[in-house]
Write an enzyme that holds these catalytic residues in place. Structure first.
Site, PDB file in Angstrom:
ATOM      1  N   SER A  17     -10.161 -16.189 -27.968  1.00  0.00           N
ATOM      2  CA  SER A  17      -9.035 -17.109 -28.151  1.00  0.00           C
ATOM      3  C   SER A  17      -9.547 -18.537 -28.209  1.00  0.00           C
ATOM      4  O   SER A  17     -10.298 -18.961 -27.332  1.00  0.00           O
ATOM      5  CB  SER A  17      -8.064 -16.954 -26.980  1.00  0.00           C
ATOM      6  OG  SER A  17      -7.047 -17.906 -27.078  1.00  0.00           O
ATOM      7  N   ALA A  18      -9.137 -19.313 -29.219  1.00  0.00           N
ATOM      8  CA  ALA A  18      -9.652 -20.686 -29.362  1.00  0.00           C
ATOM      9  C   ALA A  18      -9.184 -21.605 -28.243  1.00  0.00           C
ATOM     10  O   ALA A  18      -9.936 -22.450 -27.769  1.00  0.00           O
ATOM     11  CB  ALA A  18      -9.234 -21.267 -30.719  1.00  0.00           C
ATOM     12  N   HIS A  19      -7.931 -21.433 -27.789  1.00  0.00           N
ATOM     13  CA  HIS A  19      -7.399 -22.420 -26.831  1.00  0.00           C
ATOM     14  C   HIS A  19      -7.960 -22.264 -25.426  1.00  0.00           C
ATOM     15  O   HIS A  19      -7.688 -23.082 -24.550  1.00  0.00           O
ATOM     16  CB  HIS A  19      -5.862 -22.420 -26.826  1.00  0.00           C
ATOM     17  CG  HIS A  19      -5.203 -21.278 -26.116  1.00  0.00           C
ATOM     18  ND1 HIS A  19      -4.778 -21.384 -24.809  1.00  0.00           N
ATOM     19  CD2 HIS A  19      -4.873 -20.033 -26.513  1.00  0.00           C
ATOM     20  CE1 HIS A  19      -4.201 -20.242 -24.452  1.00  0.00           C
ATOM     21  NE2 HIS A  19      -4.251 -19.400 -25.467  1.00  0.00           N
ATOM     22  N   ASN A  52      -9.041 -13.564 -15.866  1.00  0.00           N
ATOM     23  CA  ASN A  52      -8.402 -14.877 -15.948  1.00  0.00           C
ATOM     24  C   ASN A  52      -7.775 -15.338 -14.635  1.00  0.00           C
ATOM     25  O   ASN A  52      -7.503 -16.514 -14.460  1.00  0.00           O
ATOM     26  CB  ASN A  52      -7.342 -14.883 -17.051  1.00  0.00           C
ATOM     27  CG  ASN A  52      -6.405 -13.695 -16.953  1.00  0.00           C
ATOM     28  OD1 ASN A  52      -6.850 -12.546 -16.946  1.00  0.00           O
ATOM     29  ND2 ASN A  52      -5.124 -13.955 -16.870  1.00  0.00           N
ATOM     30  N   THR A  71      -2.016 -15.784 -45.210  1.00  0.00           N
ATOM     31  CA  THR A  71      -2.789 -16.963 -45.597  1.00  0.00           C
ATOM     32  C   THR A  71      -3.511 -17.508 -44.371  1.00  0.00           C
ATOM     33  O   THR A  71      -2.905 -17.678 -43.309  1.00  0.00           O
ATOM     34  CB  THR A  71      -1.850 -18.042 -46.183  1.00  0.00           C
ATOM     35  OG1 THR A  71      -1.220 -17.488 -47.330  1.00  0.00           O
ATOM     36  CG2 THR A  71      -2.602 -19.299 -46.558  1.00  0.00           C
ATOM     37  N   CYS A 116       6.620 -16.455 -12.039  1.00  0.00           N
ATOM     38  CA  CYS A 116       8.073 -16.526 -11.927  1.00  0.00           C
ATOM     39  C   CYS A 116       8.695 -15.673 -13.017  1.00  0.00           C
ATOM     40  O   CYS A 116       8.676 -16.042 -14.178  1.00  0.00           O
ATOM     41  CB  CYS A 116       8.552 -17.961 -12.109  1.00  0.00           C
ATOM     42  SG  CYS A 116       7.902 -19.093 -10.904  1.00  0.00           S
ATOM     43  N   GLN A 138     -11.864 -15.279 -21.646  1.00  0.00           N
ATOM     44  CA  GLN A 138     -12.286 -16.219 -20.605  1.00  0.00           C
ATOM     45  C   GLN A 138     -13.795 -16.471 -20.592  1.00  0.00           C
ATOM     46  O   GLN A 138     -14.252 -17.348 -19.842  1.00  0.00           O
ATOM     47  CB  GLN A 138     -11.858 -15.702 -19.218  1.00  0.00           C
ATOM     48  CG  GLN A 138     -10.358 -15.717 -18.994  1.00  0.00           C
ATOM     49  CD  GLN A 138      -9.764 -17.124 -18.894  1.00  0.00           C
ATOM     50  OE1 GLN A 138     -10.465 -18.104 -18.639  1.00  0.00           O
ATOM     51  NE2 GLN A 138      -8.462 -17.223 -19.109  1.00  0.00           N
ATOM     52  N   ALA A 146      -6.122 -14.251 -28.907  1.00  0.00           N
ATOM     53  CA  ALA A 146      -6.653 -13.044 -28.268  1.00  0.00           C
ATOM     54  C   ALA A 146      -5.594 -11.945 -28.178  1.00  0.00           C
ATOM     55  O   ALA A 146      -5.918 -10.760 -28.298  1.00  0.00           O
ATOM     56  CB  ALA A 146      -7.214 -13.371 -26.889  1.00  0.00           C
TER      57      ALA A 146
END
Ligand SMILES: *Cc1c(COP(=O)(O)O)cnc(C)c1O
Length: 385
Positions: free
Chosen positions: A198-200, A150, A239, A325, A178, A70
């Site tokens: 986003s795939a993850h 998110n 590629t 952090c 999300q 993303a």
């Protein structure tokens, strides 16, 4: 350890892994190799994935551009539009609760002569549509707003925003990292011209994503941000990462098949978590919108409890706190300060992200360990006072 941080990332669904595996060793061809069966097999798999991604959001496969995630999709959308529509205007609009991928990209564009209006939000994280309408000018080329947040889970009314953008002839980009595969998304019904995935975040692999680029009414033009072999209709050279793309496609298909039932299940788990915590802990406040929110999201502030300390004391569950952090300092989240929380209140916040592999037993464990630790930390604070 129970994983309740599914907004940060999700585990890859074993079915997705199984679909990907042959594309590492057996069907390892380059999707751009036109001369032999290795290339054809890879190309066919990529086209299947393109169709699966398109189907999830109501787009044609031809409108899907594969990227590394993303962040890259957002960069391509914003920078690509800024480059191509500079003759029409040099003004764009976004919101102060966006992901850093959008805010930081907008700031880079601002340094390159784009004027950027950053809208604020109310205490629930929602924008005011009248304020957005008033911010759109004749030289506005793009509105970029996320679908679901998110951190606090607030879901924007993208259908209304899309209609407004259409009426004013402004391109509309949506960060759907999300929500794709979690809430219904239809790029035509919602008037969306560009959309990042986003795939993850939807049980696919990391390092792959997609950008929807509208081809009709209007045909969106983007300048490439990556030059080379001319892949992805010249919009994103390089590629293709065939196994990852296959994984993204499979992840989209699985999410689409279970979208309604899964979103109802996650909503019930989220409500159970909130009710259970409220029952055992005093001084719990919800951050984000009470109803227009992501199914699996619960972001709360716990009076007189350091979110960071609580998070670190929770050995059995993985969650996120409201502070990021950064080097030595604990910066409160820009989203929590945008909805009006003081830095102190932001530091008492904790985010639960419930996902596909969580069960009711996980939620009950979370209620128990969080209430125990909150009690312990508050006692410590009283003892120290
Ligand atoms: C995770 C996330 C991104 C970034 O996605 P990547 O694929 O990790 O680059 C952008 N926007 C939102 C809302 C996100 O949750």
């Amino acid at each position: 350890m129970i994983y309740l941080d599914n907004h940060a990332t999700t585990p890859v669904d074993p079915q997705v892994v199984a679909t990907m595996l042959p594309f590492f060793t057996e069907h390892f061809g380059n999707a751009a190799s036109r001369n032999h069966a290795f290339g054809w097999a890879a190309e066919q798999a990529v086209e299947t994935a393109r169709q699966q991604v398109g189907a999830l959001i109501g787009a044609s496969p031809k409108e899907i551009v594969f990227t590394s995630g993303a962040t890259e999709s957002i960069n391509l959308a914003l920078k690509g539009v800024a480059d191509m529509y500079g003759d029409k205007g040099r003004h764009m609009i976004t919101v102060n609760t966006e992901h850093k991928a959008t805010l930081d990209t907008a700031m880079v564009l601002a340094g390159n002569g784009m004027e950027v209006t950053v809208l604020g939000v109310d205490r629930f994280g929602s924008i005011d549509l009248d304020e957005l309408a008033a911010a759109i000018r004749p030289d506005t080329v793009l509105v970029s707003i996320m679908h679901g947040n998110n951190e606090i889970g607030t879901v924007h009314d993208v259908t209304a925003i899309g209609a407004l953008c259409k009426a004013k002839g402004v391109l509309f980009h949506v960060d759907a990292a999300q929500t794709a595969g979690k809430l219904p998304v239809d790029v035509n019904a919602m008037g969306i011209d560009l959309l990042s995935i986003s795939a993850h975040k939807l049980y696919g692999p990391k390092g792959v994503g997609a950008l929807f680029v509208r081809r009709k009414a209007p045909r969106v033009r983007l300048s490439s941000q990556m030059h080379g072999g001319g892949q992805e209709r010249g919009m994103r050279a390089g590629t293709l990462n065939v196994p990852a793309i296959v994984g993204l496609g499979a992840a989209c298909a699985i999410s689409q098949a279970h979208l309604q039932s899964e979103s109802a299940r996650l909503t019930a788990l989220r409500d159970r978590l909130f009710a259970g915590l409220n029952e055992r802990i005093v001084g719990v406040t919800l951050n984000g919108h009470p109803t227009a929110r992501l199914p699996g999201n619960l972001n709360i502030s716990l009076e007189a409890v350091e979110g960071e300390s609580l998070m670190l004391s929770l050995k059995a569950i993985a969650v996120s706190s409201g502070s990021a952090c950064t080097s030595a300092t604990l910066e409160p989240s820009h989203v929590l300060t945008a909805i009006g929380l003081s830095p102190e209140a932001a530091h008492t916040s904790i985010r639960f992200g419930i996902g596909r592999f969580n069960t009711e037993a996980d939620i009950d464990t979370a209620i128990q360990v969080v209430s125990e630790q909150v009690g312990r930390l508050r006692q410590c604070a009283v003892a120290l006072a």
